[in-house]
Write a protein that holds these residues in place. Structure first.
Motif, PDB file in Angstrom:
ATOM      1  N   TYR A 117      -1.293 -14.372 -26.806  1.00  0.00           N
ATOM      2  CA  TYR A 117      -0.587 -13.974 -28.015  1.00  0.00           C
ATOM      3  C   TYR A 117      -1.398 -13.029 -28.899  1.00  0.00           C
ATOM      4  CZ  TYR A 117       3.743 -16.555 -27.468  1.00  0.00           C
ATOM      5  OH  TYR A 117       4.984 -16.970 -27.033  1.00  0.00           O
ATOM      6  N   ARG A 120       0.648  -8.315 -29.439  1.00  0.00           N
ATOM      7  CA  ARG A 120       1.717  -8.485 -30.414  1.00  0.00           C
ATOM      8  C   ARG A 120       3.115  -8.235 -29.847  1.00  0.00           C
ATOM      9  NH1 ARG A 120      -0.130  -5.029 -35.467  1.00  0.00           N
ATOM     10  NH2 ARG A 120      -0.761  -3.615 -33.778  1.00  0.00           N
ATOM     11  N   GLY A 123       6.906 -12.565 -28.115  1.00  0.00           N
ATOM     12  CA  GLY A 123       7.640 -13.256 -29.168  1.00  0.00           C
ATOM     13  C   GLY A 123       7.820 -14.730 -28.902  1.00  0.00           C
ATOM     14  N   SER A 147      -0.164 -20.933 -30.591  1.00  0.00           N
ATOM     15  CA  SER A 147      -0.271 -19.485 -30.766  1.00  0.00           C
ATOM     16  C   SER A 147       1.073 -18.798 -30.980  1.00  0.00           C
ATOM     17  CB  SER A 147      -0.953 -18.866 -29.529  1.00  0.00           C
ATOM     18  OG  SER A 147      -2.196 -19.487 -29.264  1.00  0.00           O
ATOM     19  N   PRO A 149       4.686 -17.479 -32.180  1.00  0.00           N
ATOM     20  CA  PRO A 149       5.284 -17.320 -33.509  1.00  0.00           C
ATOM     21  C   PRO A 149       6.480 -18.236 -33.731  1.00  0.00           C
ATOM     22  CG  PRO A 149       5.903 -15.489 -32.089  1.00  0.00           C
ATOM     23  CD  PRO A 149       4.884 -16.283 -31.332  1.00  0.00           C
ATOM     24  N   SER A 150       7.148 -18.656 -32.660  1.00  0.00           N
ATOM     25  CA  SER A 150       8.275 -19.577 -32.743  1.00  0.00           C
ATOM     26  C   SER A 150       8.481 -20.206 -31.366  1.00  0.00           C
ATOM     27  CB  SER A 150       9.557 -18.859 -33.203  1.00  0.00           C
ATOM     28  OG  SER A 150       9.856 -17.770 -32.351  1.00  0.00           O
ATOM     29  N   ASN A 175      11.039 -24.778 -33.388  1.00  0.00           N
ATOM     30  CA  ASN A 175      12.079 -24.165 -34.224  1.00  0.00           C
ATOM     31  C   ASN A 175      13.485 -24.511 -33.765  1.00  0.00           C
ATOM     32  OD1 ASN A 175       9.580 -22.211 -33.981  1.00  0.00           O
ATOM     33  ND2 ASN A 175      10.464 -21.875 -36.010  1.00  0.00           N
TER      34      ASN A 175
END
Length: 303
Positions: A117, A120, A123, A147, A149-150, A175
């Protein structure tokens, strides 16, 4: 992301295996692999993270991924453990599934993904529950979850490879979650027999774990989406020719991920996921090598 910008690439972590039937038939699968396959077909270029053996089946998996245009850079080969298998047998006319333990996908090492991760372009993380059944891949799953983001978790309870304590830990800090009504009943210990009981039970879990959304698929009853603000129920899309329901849930998950990456509304994600899952039911097996099948949805949904 919208406009001309490129969407982030989803990361799919989990098992890839062959279902081995008594007549010698070998069918490629594994829920996370199926999701990654659909995402590739829909043009989302997933990074599939797993491990296969240095064996005939492992070579076949890598070849199939190459042929489909999938990124194989995070599918590692294991010289010490075989490619995953599910041995399918028939007892009194009913199929019985033996998910072979201690196979290559159980040994994805944390060091293989520790800097993933840092790039960038990656996702949301998708994973199920089976990949955490043994220590090596469980540690890797933990690292990826820290690590990412979701996180979108698709419950796939496979006896005897889960326990409530481990699952409770996995249910925290995510999430989005997807499960079917039988899995909801197992997780909650509640009787699930109508939409009211699905909503009541799921909303209790949604509030307890602070999920952004929970999806409960109900087969011929459709699907229910719950968020902190609302509940949406959608009827199933009629299947023109029902062949089998294998992999329908994986198709649903793939389209939900596509919608997350393309910023579709919850209503649109739910409608399109149900539509795609129904289309999978008109095909033989969980995946499809027909480019035109996916091209139709890519055009329809502007993917």
């Amino acid at each position: 992301m919208t406009g001309l910008s490129m969407p982030l690439r989803p990361v799919v972590f989990g098992e890839v295996l062959y279902d081995m039937f008594p007549d010698g038939t070998e069918v490629l699968g594994g829920a996370p692999f199926n999701v990654a396959w659909h995402l590739q077909g829909l043009g989302l270029a997933p990074l599939f993270v797993s491990r296969v053996g240095h064996d005939r089946l492992g070579d076949r998996i890598l070849h199939a991924m190459d042929e489909w245009g999938m990124d194989t850079s995070a599918v590692f080969q294991d010289p010490d453990h075989p490619t995953g298998q599910v041995r399918v047998s028939l007892e009194n006319g009913q199929p019985d599934f033996d998910i072979v333990p201690d196979v290559a996908y159980d040994h994805v090492m944390p060091g293989m993904v520790k800097n993933l991760y840092d790039h960038r372009a990656y996702g949301p993380l998708y994973h199920g529950s089976l990949i955490g059944r043994m220590p090596d891949s469980a540690q890797t799953l933990s690292l990826l979850r820290q690590s990412a983001p979701s996180i979108f978790m698709d419950i796939n309870l496979r006896a005897p490879w889960w326990n409530k304590a481990q699952l409770d830990e996995l249910l925290q800090g995510i999430n989005w979650i997807k499960m079917n009504d039988n899995e909801l009943a197992t997780l909650s210990g509640c009787q699930i027999d109508n939409n009211e009981s699905v909503e009541q039970t799921t909303r209790g879990m949604l509030e307890n774990y602070a999920w952004q959304a929970a999806i409960v698929t109900r087969g011929s009853e459709g699907a229910m989406l719950l968020t902190p603000e609302q509940t949406r129920l959608i009827a199933p899309v009629e299947v023109g020719r029902l062949v089998d329901t294998v992999g329908a849930g994986d198709g649903f998950s793939a389209v939900w991920l596509a919608g997350l990456l393309r910023d579709w509304s919850d209503e649109v994600k739910l409608q399109r996921a149900v539509e795609f899952a129904s289309a999978i039911c008109s095909l033989r097996g969980a995946t499809n090598q027909d480019v035109e099948f996916y091209r139709h949805y890519r055009y329809l949904w502007t993917l």
